[in-house]
Design a protein around this motif. Structure first.
Motif, PDB file in Angstrom:
ATOM      1  N   ASN A 393       0.849  -1.196   0.000  1.00 39.00           N
ATOM      2  CA  ASN A 393       0.000   0.000   0.000  1.00 39.00           C
ATOM      3  C   ASN A 393       0.881   1.241   0.000  1.00 39.00           C
ATOM      4  O   ASN A 393       1.897   1.284   0.679  1.00 39.00           O
ATOM      5  CB  ASN A 393      -0.908   0.024   1.223  1.00 39.00           C
ATOM      6  CG  ASN A 393      -1.654   1.349   1.306  1.00 39.00           C
ATOM      7  OD1 ASN A 393      -1.466   2.159   2.214  1.00 39.00           O
ATOM      8  ND2 ASN A 393      -2.484   1.612   0.309  1.00 39.00           N
ATOM      9  N   LYS A 394       0.461   2.224  -0.780  1.00 44.28           N
ATOM     10  CA  LYS A 394       1.108   3.536  -0.723  1.00 44.28           C
ATOM     11  C   LYS A 394      -0.020   4.570  -0.734  1.00 44.28           C
ATOM     12  O   LYS A 394      -0.524   4.931  -1.805  1.00 44.28           O
ATOM     13  CB  LYS A 394       2.027   3.755  -1.940  1.00 44.28           C
ATOM     14  CG  LYS A 394       3.202   2.791  -2.018  1.00 44.28           C
ATOM     15  CD  LYS A 394       4.272   3.109  -0.986  1.00 44.28           C
ATOM     16  CE  LYS A 394       5.238   1.949  -0.853  1.00 44.28           C
ATOM     17  NZ  LYS A 394       4.690   0.824  -0.014  1.00 44.28           N
ATOM     18  N   THR A 395      -0.414   5.008   0.433  1.00 43.04           N
ATOM     19  CA  THR A 395      -1.505   5.984   0.488  1.00 43.04           C
ATOM     20  C   THR A 395      -1.068   7.286  -0.197  1.00 43.04           C
ATOM     21  O   THR A 395       0.021   7.801   0.063  1.00 43.04           O
ATOM     22  CB  THR A 395      -1.924   6.226   1.944  1.00 43.04           C
ATOM     23  OG1 THR A 395      -2.412   4.985   2.476  1.00 43.04           O
ATOM     24  CG2 THR A 395      -3.029   7.278   2.031  1.00 43.04           C
ATOM     25  N   ASN A 396      -1.928   7.768  -1.083  1.00 43.34           N
ATOM     26  CA  ASN A 396      -1.643   8.986  -1.858  1.00 43.34           C
ATOM     27  C   ASN A 396      -1.345  10.193  -0.976  1.00 43.34           C
ATOM     28  O   ASN A 396      -1.613  10.186   0.240  1.00 43.34           O
ATOM     29  CB  ASN A 396      -2.864   9.341  -2.738  1.00 43.34           C
ATOM     30  CG  ASN A 396      -2.947   8.490  -3.993  1.00 43.34           C
ATOM     31  OD1 ASN A 396      -3.959   8.475  -4.686  1.00 43.34           O
ATOM     32  ND2 ASN A 396      -1.888   7.776  -4.309  1.00 43.34           N
ATOM     33  N   GLY A 397      -0.828  11.224  -1.592  1.00 37.40           N
ATOM     34  CA  GLY A 397      -0.575  12.481  -0.896  1.00 37.40           C
ATOM     35  C   GLY A 397      -0.597  13.629  -1.911  1.00 37.40           C
ATOM     36  O   GLY A 397      -0.741  13.408  -3.114  1.00 37.40           O
ATOM     37  N   ILE A 398      -0.465  14.827  -1.390  1.00 38.92           N
ATOM     38  CA  ILE A 398      -0.467  16.036  -2.226  1.00 38.92           C
ATOM     39  C   ILE A 398       0.744  16.885  -1.837  1.00 38.92           C
ATOM     40  O   ILE A 398       1.228  16.789  -0.704  1.00 38.92           O
ATOM     41  CB  ILE A 398      -1.752  16.859  -2.011  1.00 38.92           C
ATOM     42  CG1 ILE A 398      -1.943  17.180  -0.517  1.00 38.92           C
ATOM     43  CG2 ILE A 398      -2.962  16.086  -2.529  1.00 38.92           C
ATOM     44  CD1 ILE A 398      -3.015  18.208  -0.235  1.00 38.92           C
ATOM     45  N   THR A 399       1.213  17.720  -2.741  1.00 42.27           N
ATOM     46  CA  THR A 399       2.373  18.523  -2.376  1.00 42.27           C
ATOM     47  C   THR A 399       1.947  19.774  -1.598  1.00 42.27           C
ATOM     48  O   THR A 399       1.138  20.575  -2.072  1.00 42.27           O
ATOM     49  CB  THR A 399       3.241  18.928  -3.584  1.00 42.27           C
ATOM     50  OG1 THR A 399       4.182  19.925  -3.125  1.00 42.27           O
ATOM     51  CG2 THR A 399       2.428  19.519  -4.732  1.00 42.27           C
ATOM     52  N   PRO A 400       2.497  19.953  -0.395  1.00 39.44           N
ATOM     53  CA  PRO A 400       2.137  21.122   0.419  1.00 39.44           C
ATOM     54  C   PRO A 400       2.665  22.428  -0.177  1.00 39.44           C
ATOM     55  O   PRO A 400       2.252  23.488   0.271  1.00 39.44           O
ATOM     56  CB  PRO A 400       2.797  20.837   1.764  1.00 39.44           C
ATOM     57  CG  PRO A 400       3.849  19.821   1.502  1.00 39.44           C
ATOM     58  CD  PRO A 400       3.436  19.057   0.284  1.00 39.44           C
TER      59      PRO A 400
END
Ligand code: 73E
Length: 754
Positions: A393-400
């Motif tokens: 699993n690699k839970t998504n993210g967003i660039t801060p």
């Protein structure tokens, strides 16, 4: 050095100017310089076109990953297609969506640099010829892949990576034969046929596109990219000095290939073809890896585009993954062997691209915990039981950087005042804000920044669209592609219910709301287009009803895209994340709202589950069925009519839709929607209606108490650190690519304001 190759059919970059200034710490200097010239930086920024080379979350994820890979100092390249036309521009006319071509390159693109010295031929069609030293692929059509490079700067770390996008060019000898004048003219005109490969982005989100041109796009990016990867490997010190035959021994340790969903999965047979047929080596030496995402629709015809692939598929992958191996692990289980085959049964032989990806990759990942678990338990169960170690699993993210510093400088500033600036590249540090949950000054600052953002967005709507909204109302926002599974229709039912309640008791107090919905419908998706028409029609009735006043307004946000998200996300009070449990792989818009100080009303789906876990369920508006409830309802049989018969407010809303209350000139306009909801709703809207309405009542009640609301906002911001794409990429690096990210901090430039 280990190189990372991120292959994607979409890179939804948006604008580049402000992002460049933020990452290079040039913002203040540029503001100052333009001011001296009598110009306004913000006005200049508005002139830039979005690079809309994506549909939605999948393409935007690729863009956030590029930012994080550069920021983490990884030697990473993004590879994709330089579409001449990106995602269409949406116009709303009479309440309907119209599509307009996105001619984003019309005035040139200052961020890219053509690299004709790295142009590469890509072959299509043709046939296979066998001779003494193996196979030859002959009578092909050649299309040239011309690379364009765009710099990808890391956040203040002296690193600039490259995104390389391929453009299709016809060779000068294209169609060359001994032609007369007419033939010559035709041959020049026919160059378009080859160059059409990179003409336009397919505008479907979460939908399998079975067109030949789409398959050619996929092969084009894959074939050109692999040649580029191998060229670079050979010119490095790791490709052996032997001029005749390169050693690929170091290849698996020096090259990691990450596939964004199954779209570039032809990478697997193509790499086999190149290494075996051209480089003449044993293909066991290769270790590509693939990031699966979405993984819903994957049937694909290998077809005639590269005839050698079918051989590779039958023989090559067959060697590593022979039925014999499955049989050895599960003796006698013939049904399992059939289910796991890469070649699907039927009169037309089809390749199952997802099976191909799993077999050809050393790791496969879902994009949120719940998604990864569902993959293992359902679609890929057999493969999971066969090779459990591959599944991650690699839970998504967003660039801060883009989704906080760039779009919400006011919020970034008051956070920095409390905890310093290091959180921008180490988002877990937001946790330090938990110490300020009860801090009157901080609560006031947070509420004030939100109010300023709401005022700014209201002014924008008034200037650009001539709509006036009440900036003191609760801003309730659902922006994402229009899709039945995302359930914009559930939102519509709440709007209608809220409207009916005000009409029923016009003198009662209601917490005023402005409900904004935005998103594009795929041009061929009839139901999605009807949903847009329904939203605008509800708006026409609600917004012009004098009894309602400014207690409820319904706004359809035209042409939702990256640059509009940057304006609307910081202004949101409430984020709508209401997909049927088990349908949204992750979602990333949900994370943007959380980081920008909105509260979420959402189902236990995708990354919402982990967001609620981080924030604490008491700080999250969770409602509706869990995945298990949805499965249970499937077993029992979902009957929409039962809900309709037993819930009077639901019945009233549906009856209004079917009787022309919202479309007086065309009473049966919404009959397709009603019919779908009542008799073949795959996403069970009515089953979650009651829970949703009750949850919305709780939202309104809390909103009355600004202080309590704002405390929950602070808790959400403080616990959103997990959803930085820096965390996601660090996990990909360590757990899939086998490399340790490094973050080098560069002292701020000599500018007192930075
Ligand atoms: O849940 C989102 C996810 O957050 C998912 O629907 C989206 O990817 C996002 C990023 O991981 C997605 N889009 C597609 N598949 N998954 C897709 C499929 C075919 C064509 C275009 C996009």
């Amino acid at each position: 050095m280990q190189r990372i190759y991120y292959l994607s059919l979409e890179f939804y970059m948006g604008r580049t100017l402000q992002n460049t200034m933020v990452n290079l710490a040039l913002q203040n200097a540029c503001d100052e310089a333009t001011y001296q010239l009598g110009l306004d930086m913000e006005e200049l920024q508005e002139i830039e076109e979005d690079a809309g080379l994506g549909n939605g979350g999948l393409g935007r994820l690729a863009a956030c990953f590029l930012d994080s890979m550069a920021t983490l100092g990884l030697a990473a390249y993004g590879y994709g297609i330089r579409y001449e036309f990106g995602i269409f521009n949406q116009k709303i006319c009479g309440g309907w969506q119209l599509e307009e071509a996105d001619d984003w390159l019309r005035y040139g693109n200052p961020w890219e640099k053509a690299r004709p010295e790295y142009m590469i031929p890509v072959h299509f069609y043709g046939r296979i010829q066998h001779d003494h030293d193996g196979v030859k692929w002959v009578d092909t059509q050649v299309v040239l892949a011309l690379p364009y490079d765009t710099p990808v700067p890391g956040y203040r770390n002296n690193t600039v990576n490259t995104m390389r996008l391929w453009s299709a060019r016809a060779p000068n000898e294209f169609n060359l034969k001994d032609f007369n004048v007419g033939g010559y003219i035709q041959a020049v005109l026919d160059r378009n046929l080859a160059e059409n490969i990179s003409r336009v982005l397919y505008p479907n989100d979460n939908f399998f596109e079975g067109k030949e041109l789409r398959l050619k796009q996929e092969y084009f990016v894959v074939a050109a990219t692999l040649q580029d990867i191998i060229r670079r490997f050979k010119s490095s010190k790791f490709g052996s000095r032997d001029p005749v035959r390169t050693s690929f021994d170091a290849f698996p340790d020096k090259v990691a290939i990450q596939l964004n969903d199954t779209h570039p999965s032809l990478t697997i047979p193509e790499l086999m073809r190149v290494l075996v047929d051209i480089e003449k080596l044993d293909w066991d030496k290769v270790r590509p890896c693939m990031g699966g995402n979405g993984c819903r629709d994957f049937l694909r015809q290998a077809r005639k585009i590269n005839p050698q692939h079918s051989k590779s598929l039958y023989q090559g992958v067959g060697q590593r993954f022979s039925c014999i191996k499955v049989y050895a692990k599960f003796p006698g289980d013939l049904d399992r062997m059939r289910r796991m085959s890469m070649v699907e049964e039927g009169s037309v032989k089809r390749i199952n691209m997802a099976h191909l990806c799993i077999v050809g990759s050393h790791a496969v990942n879902g994009v949120a915990r719940i998604h990864s678990e569902i993959l293992k338990a359902t679609v890929f169960k057999d493969f999971y039981e066969f090779e459990p170690h591959k599944f991650q699993n690699k839970t998504n993210g967003i660039t801060p950087r883009r989704w906080l510093v760039l779009c919400n400088p006011g919020l970034a500033e008051i956070i920095a005042e409390r905890i310093g600036e290091d959180y921008i590249s180490d988002l877990d540090q937001l946790k330090k804000l938990l110490a300020f949950v009860e801090d009157e000054g901080f609560i006031r600052d947070i509420a004030k920044v939100k109010q300023e953002n709401k005022l700014k967005f209201s002014a924008y709507l008034e200037k650009e669209y001539k709509v006036k909204i009440n900036p003191n109302s609760l801003f309730d926002i659902q922006v994402k592609r229009i899709h039945e599974y995302k359930r914009q229709l559930l939102n519509c039912l709440h709007i209608i219910t809220f409207y009916n309640r005000i009409k029923k008791e016009p003198n009662k107090h209601f917490v005023p709301r402005t409900i904004m919905i935005g998103g594009k419908a795929a041009p061929g998706y009839h139901m999605a287009k009807m949903i847009i028409k329904l939203i605008t029609s509800i708006g026409d009735i609600v917004n012009n009803d004098p009894v309602i006043g400014d207690r409820l307004k319904v706004i359809f946000l035209e042409n939702y895209r990256v640059s509009l998200a940057e304006k609307v996300v910081p202004a949101a009070d409430l984020s709508e994340q209401i997909s049927t449990a088990g349908t949204e792989a992750s979602g990333t818009g949900n994370m943007k709202f959380m980081l920008n100080g909105a509260l979420t009303i959402g189902t236990m789906d995708g990354a919402n589950v982990e967001m609620a876990e981080e924030a604490g369920e008491e700080n999250f508006f969770i409602f509706g069925m869990r995945v298990e409830d949805v499965d249970e309802l499937d077993r029992k049989g979902y009957c929409a009519k039962d809900y309709y018969d037993h819930i009077p407010e639901l019945k009233q809303a549906i009856d209004q839709m079917s009787s022309g209350f919202f479309s007086p000139k065309q009473p049966d306009l919404f009959k397709d929607i009603v019919n779908m909801l009542m008799y073949h709703d795959r996403f069970k809207v009515f089953a979650d209606y009651e829970a949703y309405i009750k949850c919305q009542e709780k939202v309104s009640a809390l909103y009355k108490n600004t202080k309590e609301w704002t405390k929950k906002v602070i808790k959400n911001i403080a616990t959103s650190g997990k959803f930085s794409s820096d965390r996601t990429i660090a996990q990909y690096a360590r757990e899939i690519w086998g490399v340790e990210p490094t973050r080098q901090k560069i002292p701020a430039p000599d500018d007192p304001r930075e």
